[in-house]
Design a protein around this motif. Structure first.
Motif, mmCIF file in Angstrom:
data_model
loop_
_atom_site.group_PDB
_atom_site.id
_atom_site.type_symbol
_atom_site.label_atom_id
_atom_site.label_comp_id
_atom_site.label_asym_id
_atom_site.label_seq_id
_atom_site.Cartn_x
_atom_site.Cartn_y
_atom_site.Cartn_z
ATOM 1 N N PRO A 4 63.026 60.459 37.146
ATOM 2 C CA PRO A 4 62.800 60.556 35.702
ATOM 3 C C PRO A 4 64.003 60.052 35.099
ATOM 4 O O PRO A 4 63.836 59.561 34.084
ATOM 5 N N GLU A 5 65.353 60.026 35.936
ATOM 6 C CA GLU A 5 66.508 59.244 34.941
ATOM 7 C C GLU A 5 66.063 57.726 34.849
ATOM 8 O O GLU A 5 66.835 57.366 33.705
ATOM 9 N N THR A 6 65.521 57.326 35.803
ATOM 10 C CA THR A 6 65.157 55.812 35.710
ATOM 11 C C THR A 6 64.432 55.755 34.260
ATOM 12 O O THR A 6 64.814 54.558 33.336
ATOM 13 N N GLY A 7 63.309 56.322 34.046
ATOM 14 C CA GLY A 7 62.535 56.457 32.899
ATOM 15 C C GLY A 7 63.316 56.690 31.552
ATOM 16 O O GLY A 7 63.282 55.929 30.547
ATOM 17 N N ARG A 8 64.262 57.693 31.761
ATOM 18 C CA ARG A 8 65.204 57.865 30.561
ATOM 19 C C ARG A 8 65.959 56.768 30.256
ATOM 20 O O ARG A 8 66.418 56.420 29.028
ATOM 21 N N LEU A 9 66.514 56.087 31.093
ATOM 22 C CA LEU A 9 67.558 54.776 30.698
ATOM 23 C C LEU A 9 66.886 53.809 30.253
ATOM 24 O O LEU A 9 67.346 53.121 29.316
ATOM 25 N N LYS B 45 64.153 53.909 28.724
ATOM 26 C CA LYS B 45 63.449 54.440 27.034
ATOM 27 C C LYS B 45 64.772 54.187 26.260
ATOM 28 O O LYS B 45 64.723 53.552 25.124
ATOM 29 N N ALA B 46 66.013 54.543 26.828
ATOM 30 C CA ALA B 46 67.049 54.503 25.887
ATOM 31 C C ALA B 46 67.471 53.041 25.619
ATOM 32 O O ALA B 46 67.964 52.709 24.620
ATOM 33 N N ASP C 62 65.068 51.380 23.190
ATOM 34 C CA ASP C 62 64.968 51.874 21.718
ATOM 35 C C ASP C 62 66.381 51.153 21.026
ATOM 36 O O ASP C 62 66.318 50.633 19.994
ATOM 37 N N LEU D 65 74.714 52.525 29.582
ATOM 38 C CA LEU D 65 74.096 53.670 29.403
ATOM 39 C C LEU D 65 74.054 54.506 30.567
ATOM 40 O O LEU D 65 74.127 55.608 30.699
#
Length: 403
Positions: free
Chosen positions: A367-372, A374-375, A378, A397
């Motif tokens: 999940p951390e990969t997806g969060r990074l 996405k950040a 953005d 990031l």
């Protein structure tokens, strides 16, 4: 007698070969052009389809076409229609008919050799026109030529009777008025449409949506749409429709029928999707309506170019363009050319980093990969899609800078 002149389609070799094939079997005068090609020729409009009526029975028509070395396709034998193909152009040939029974949607027909009987079952007087191979026009109702010249859309005979034979004629009345009408709508026709509007619910969704989209494609459908609203017909077709102010404004800005349709709805993706599915609009039209509503919160006439590109990246250009056109219709004095150019011409870049780039920084898959990602996306969008410095941005990031 009125004679069509200067009509290339009438003298074209393909047309002549089809008429010759039919007359070889049925004699001179057994076949006449009918409907739209005659009407449009009289009105100086482009000719699309060339339809032919004949006293020959369907099997005789098919035999005559094949005997002339042309292709014959039995496209609607039960209703008397054979399509001849000459020089790769289709000609729909239909035996003269009279209605035996009708139920408001379909008709049982019997073949006839009486041109007046065939004309009596047609919808409008300007569509009940025939022309022979020499261009001589025959007008069984006695008013079709005058209607075509004046731009009058008037039912053949009693309008209530014509509508009860096929309730789609209500929508055709407004569609033909949008395309060919001038001046005021026929009062008797309007009243019949008003009184019988509920019959539209008996029609298939596909027939209704096809007529509606054709109407919206007219150069100026505003008078016809106003008449539809006044008679209650629009409410039968699109109960979601509100006022016509936005529709009236957008007609002057766009000739796209989907854009015009969009302004009849509130900015509500669910309402648009529901109406599109109920009326069986083509998927492309349905998807455009929904996408425009979903893009609307991110679109405004005050957007900067960077914000315009951000909206296009998130929603794609067509959705942003459609949403802009709706807003422009409400404020037509605004200059939105720059934003429309971005929506139409700017190609969104692909996200320049991916999971492998995150893994190289020591982040385990998850999940951390997806969060990074996405950040990163953005920030990349907010900075107007810079073309370099991606590794540093992503690294920042993952490992927040000190100090």
């Amino acid at each position: 007698m009125t004679v069509l002149t200067g009509q290339d389609w009438l003298t074209a070799s393909a047309t002549r070969s089809v008429i010759a094939a039919l007359e070889a079997a049925g004699g001179p005068g057994c076949a006449r052009f009918v409907g739209g090609c005659v009407r449009n020729a009289l009105m100086g409009r482009p000719i699309d389809d060339i339809d032919i009526a004949t006293t020959l029975k369907p099997e005789e028509t098919e035999k005559a076409v094949r005997a002339a070395g042309l292709k014959a396709v039995p496209t609607g034998i039960a209703h008397g229609t054979v399509t001849a193909v000459a020089e790769r152009r289709p000609f729909e040939i239909t035996t003269l008919r009279r209605d035996v029974t009708t139920d408001g949607r379909n008709a049982t027909v019997a073949f006839t050799d009486d041109w007046a009987e065939d004309a009596a079952r047609r919808d409008f007087r300007l569509n009940a026109l025939y022309a022979d191979g020499e261009g001589r026009v025959f007008d069984p109702t006695g008013e079709g030529v005058a209607d075509a010249e004046a731009g009058r859309i008037i039912f053949v005979g009693d309008p209530h009777t014509r509508i009860r034979e096929d309730y789609l004629r209500i929508l055709r009345f407004f569609r033909f008025f949008a395309w060919y009408g001038r001046g005021e709508s026929d009062a008797a026709g309007l009243e019949a449409c008003r009184e019988l509007a509920s019959g539209i619910t008996r029609l298939s969704a596909e027939r209704v949506s096809k007529e509606l989209m054709k109407l919206l494609a007219a150069e100026d459908p505003r008078p016809a749409m106003a008449a539809m609203a006044d008679t209650g017909v629009l409410a039968q077709v699109l109960p979601e429709a509100g006022g016509l102010e936005l529709f009236d404004a957008v007609v002057g800005l766009s000739d796209d029928p989907v854009v015009r349709l969009m302004t009849l709805f509130p900015v509500d993706a669910d309402a648009m999707r529901g109406a599109a599915e109920r009326l069986r609009f083509p998927n492309a039209a349905r998807d455009r309506l929904v996408a425009s509503a979903l893009a609307a919160p991110d679109v405004s006439l005050e957007m900067t170019p960077a914000q315009g590109r951000a909206a296009v990246y998130r929603h794609r250009g067509r959705a942003v363009e459609d949403a802009l056109l709706r807003l422009w219709a409400a404020a037509p004095d605004r200059d939105v050319s720059a934003l429309l150019a971005i929506a139409r011409d700017w190609t969104p870049p692909r996200l320049p980093v991916g999971g492998k780039d995150v893994a190289r920084l020591g982040v385990a898959p998850g999940p951390e990969t997806g969060r990074l990602l996405k950040a990163f996306e953005d920030g990349w969008i907010a900075d107007d899609f810079p073309t370099d410095g991606h590794a540093e941005r992503l690294s920042a990031l993952v490992i927040p800078p000190r100090g």
